[in-house]
Scaffold this active site. Structure first.
Site, short mmCIF file in Angstrom:
data_model
loop_
_atom_site.label_atom_id
_atom_site.label_comp_id
_atom_site.label_asym_id
_atom_site.label_seq_id
_atom_site.Cartn_x
_atom_site.Cartn_y
_atom_site.Cartn_z
N LYS A 156 2.54 -9.55 -56.13
CA LYS A 156 3.30 -9.56 -57.39
C LYS A 156 2.78 -8.47 -58.30
CE LYS A 156 -0.14 -11.46 -60.04
NZ LYS A 156 -0.83 -10.76 -61.17
N ASP A 173 -1.86 -18.94 -60.89
CA ASP A 173 -0.67 -18.18 -60.49
C ASP A 173 -0.14 -18.58 -59.11
OD1 ASP A 173 -2.74 -17.04 -59.10
OD2 ASP A 173 -2.22 -14.96 -59.58
#
Length: 284
Positions: free
Chosen positions: A11, A135
């Site tokens: 990401k 996350d």
């Protein structure tokens, strides 16, 4: 199903606003994250016991690996014996702010759930993911999302598929704990542009996206780590949207055509032969 192969994507943080410290030691954040095509490859197989092998790249191969903990948590919640073999081909650089370890853990949760015919719903998977790391829940969904709280409050947003991108990691490793400590020392921080970034993605406007890129870790770390500042200056020479991902030390460049990406990668590889450089693109 005896085995399954899953791609665990990296990401990038298009915005990363870091707020106040909570009593539990975590920080309130507000971040817009987007997955990219760069990925690790994970093979999950039924076996006689729990084991983990790293067959490409470098990563812990035992209980210190978040994949192992994810497998144990899944088995306990699904009320099955943790008899799996986990194989990892590690291609996302570590300690880079790209979420590689978290993505691997989420891939194990999703993959095992599929292998055993979905015994756990998304709410339970999200809870397990949040217990592994702030996350990890994002990677259950992938695409684009705005993550708030400590990062575990995930709101899916419209992503932008196929933006050509380059991931660059210099020869510098940043401790997340040190990075947050240095953020806490900042007297002033940039405004939060997450609202604007959501609109920039929706409108597919690269100039707006460039305008609203922001990451508080850049403000905190550039003055302390000259390699990061020098990397940022070097990458901005091409004039494309560029920023640091997470707490670093990886950076990304977003471009308007793939051919330009090839040209820039060639130059970086010649100028900085020890840096990690990879061509990728945003995915949803």
């Amino acid at each position: 199903m005896q085995s399954i192969i899953i791609n665990a994507h990296a990401k990038i943080n298009l915005t990363l606003y870091v707020g106040n410290v909570l009593e539990n030691g975590y920080h309130n954040i507000d971040t817009v994250m987007h997955t990219v095509e760069l990925h690790d490859i994970i093979t999950l197989s039924k076996a006689s016991r729990l084991s983990l092998a790293v067959t490409e790249g470098t990563a812990p191969s035992g209980e210190d690996n978040l994949m192992w903990r994810a497998a144990v948590l899944f088995a306990k919640e699904a009320q099955i014996d943790p008899k799996f073999h986990l194989e990892l081909k590690k291609r996302i650089p570590s300690q880079a702010g790209l979420g590689g370890g978290s993505s691997d853990a989420a891939a194990v949760l999703k993959g095992l759930n599929q292998m055993f015919d979905y015994p756990l719903d998304m709410e339970i998977l999200h809870r397990l993911a949040a217990s592994l790391g702030a996350d990890v829940p994002f990677f259950l969904y992938e695409g684009a999302a705005r993550c708030r709280g400590i990062g575990t409050d995930v709101t899916l947003i419209q992503g932008w598929n196929g933006i050509p991108a380059i991931i660059v990691k210099p020869d510098e490793h940043i401790s997340t704990a040190i990075a947050y400590a240095q953020i806490d020392m900042l007297k002033e921080k940039r405004n939060n542009f997450s609202d604007e970034m959501v609109l920039a993605l929706k409108s597919k406007n690269l100039k707006l996206l460039q305008k609203y890129l922001m990451n508080h870790f850049e403000e905190a770390l550039f003055s302390k780590h000259s390699v990061l500042l020098d990397t940022s200056v070097y990458l901005h020479q091409w004039g494309y949207p560029c920023g640091m991902s997470g707490s670093g030390s990886a950076f990304f460049i977003l471009l308007n055509n793939s051919a330009k990406a090839d040209e820039i990668i060639t130059t970086i590889s010649m100028d900085k032969p020890t840096w990690f450089v990879a061509k990728t693109e945003t995915i949803i």
